[in-house]
Design an enzyme around this catalytic site. Structure first.
Site, PDB file in Angstrom:
ATOM      1  N   ASP A 113       0.861  -1.179   0.000  1.00 50.66           N
ATOM      2  CA  ASP A 113       0.000   0.000   0.000  1.00 50.66           C
ATOM      3  C   ASP A 113       0.900   1.233   0.000  1.00 50.66           C
ATOM      4  O   ASP A 113       1.513   1.557   1.016  1.00 50.66           O
ATOM      5  CB  ASP A 113      -0.904   0.006   1.239  1.00 50.66           C
ATOM      6  CG  ASP A 113      -1.973  -1.077   1.198  1.00 50.66           C
ATOM      7  OD1 ASP A 113      -1.743  -2.127   0.563  1.00 50.66           O
ATOM      8  OD2 ASP A 113      -3.032  -0.888   1.820  1.00 50.66           O
ATOM      9  N   LYS A 118     -10.201   0.260  -2.579  1.00 44.41           N
ATOM     10  CA  LYS A 118     -10.121   0.026  -1.135  1.00 44.41           C
ATOM     11  C   LYS A 118     -10.437   1.307  -0.371  1.00 44.41           C
ATOM     12  O   LYS A 118      -9.598   2.193  -0.278  1.00 44.41           O
ATOM     13  CB  LYS A 118      -8.732  -0.485  -0.745  1.00 44.41           C
ATOM     14  CG  LYS A 118      -8.557  -0.714   0.759  1.00 44.41           C
ATOM     15  CD  LYS A 118      -7.162  -1.232   1.089  1.00 44.41           C
ATOM     16  CE  LYS A 118      -6.931  -1.313   2.588  1.00 44.41           C
ATOM     17  NZ  LYS A 118      -5.580  -1.821   2.933  1.00 44.41           N
ATOM     18  N   LYS A 129      -6.857   3.334  -3.528  1.00 49.57           N
ATOM     19  CA  LYS A 129      -7.274   3.325  -2.125  1.00 49.57           C
ATOM     20  C   LYS A 129      -7.513   4.755  -1.674  1.00 49.57           C
ATOM     21  O   LYS A 129      -6.756   5.670  -2.017  1.00 49.57           O
ATOM     22  CB  LYS A 129      -6.177   2.650  -1.298  1.00 49.57           C
ATOM     23  CG  LYS A 129      -6.406   2.629   0.202  1.00 49.57           C
ATOM     24  CD  LYS A 129      -5.253   1.890   0.892  1.00 49.57           C
ATOM     25  CE  LYS A 129      -5.314   2.015   2.401  1.00 49.57           C
ATOM     26  NZ  LYS A 129      -4.186   1.333   3.071  1.00 49.57           N
TER      27      LYS A 129
END
Length: 337
Positions: free
Chosen positions: A169, A273, A237
């Site tokens: 991430d 996400k 995300k």
């Protein structure tokens, strides 16, 4: 993988085709600023409408179990210890110790130095969440600020991948993005994606964190979503969870629409996400509906949708227990049929 062509190279080729030129500041600005502007009122009304639908009684159990299967159970604190990570992994493997039928979560998300402890604690359960395993996700690239040199960001990424991380991430350079240096942001995402590559030719999945709470406008969020997709991110995300506001339903809807439009344009599927601030099963169900109504129910699987959360699981387990025992006082769910 096609022959000796890496996924990074394939992503770059696709971006060149879509952009019609090299992904420099000028070409990216022309493309990103040529996207239709976001109707803020319309977006928020669509999101509010999706949040009012109700789910069939028979689908309540399915919804709760689906949420669990899509959670990245997270601990990202300076005080994290190997023991805390082992406890997190135990909960990830069997969220409800009183009910062996309870599904496991998709992944545990930790800082890079905690990856070996997570891998060790998972043991044989370490694997693809689409096949019943649990992934290890690591935040990288000087998370959460992203304020570091590219060399440091790439080293951060490689260290986590070598330690056994299945997913990275990363955070984009919001300063560069807001200053219009789109080519720099694009190149950094491409470089990080390349750093996710392992010696055996496989790659860790890359989630590109936009930190939407710092992007100020829906138009910027839409442009950043497209930039992350164009550069080859496997997921986009919303947030690090360290900045407020974090995930919101309208922002997630906007990102889902970008993913939908990319799929229609190229046939490629990118995950989404939302992370930060999602604490109740009632709210999580609304996200499921947004996904199903925007990109389709096929996105409701771990390789295409995740919740980044630390406390959401507790509420979902509570509602699940109430439903199982017949003492249910959970939310009015939403149909996705």
């Amino acid at each position: 993988m096609t022959g000796t062509v890496t996924t990074t190279e394939l992503a770059r080729r696709t971006a060149l085709e879509v952009l019609g030129g090299a992904p420099d500041d000028l070409t990216l600005r022309r493309f990103l600023h040529g996207l239709p502007g976001v109707d803020a009122v319309g977006l928020e009304q669509r999101s509010a409408g999706l949040g009012t639908r109700s789910i069939k009684t028979t689908s309540k159990a399915w919804a709760l179990d689906t949420i669990i299967r899509l959670i990245d159970l997270t601990t990202l604190e300076g005080a994290d210890t190997p023991g805390k990570v082992r406890s997190l992994v135990s909960k990830a493997k069997l969220p409800d110790a009183s009910d062996p039928s309870c599904p496991s979560v998709a992944a545990v998300c930790v800082y890079g130095d905690m990856v070996p402890h997570a891998v060790e604690a998972l043991g044989s359960r370490h694997g693809d969440p689409d096949d019943g395993g649990i992934s290890v996700a690591a935040v990288a690239t000087a998370f959460p600020s992203g304020r570091a040199s590219l060399a440091v960001k790439l080293a951060d990424t490689r260290d986590a991948v070598q330690a056994g991380a299945d997913e990275i991430d990363m955070v984009i350079d919001r300063g560069a993005f807001l200053a219009g240096r789109y080519g720099q942001v694009f190149d950094q995402i491409v470089a990080v994606k390349d750093a996710c590559r392992r010696e055996d030719g496989t790659s860790a999945s890359l989630k590109v964190i936009l930190e939407t709470g710092e992007l100020n406008t829906y138009d910027n969020i839409k442009r950043a979503s497209w930039l992350g997709i164009l550069a080859g991110g496997d997921f986009i995300k919303t947030s690090t969870g360290k900045v407020s506001p974090a995930a919101t339903l309208p922002v997630t809807l906007l990102m889902l629409e970008a993913v939908r439009d990319w799929h229609r344009l190229t046939g490629a599927k990118v995950g989404v996400k939302p992370a930060g601030g999602i604490r109740s099963s009632k709210d999580a169900v609304k996200y499921l509906v947004h996904v199903a109504e925007t990109v389709g129910e096929e996105w409701l699987q771990p390789h295409l949708f995740r919740f980044g959360a630390s406390s959401l699981l507790n509420d979902v387990l509570l509602q699940r227990q109430k439903l199982t025992t017949g003492h249910y006082s959970g939310p009015d769910y939403v149909t996705i049929d």
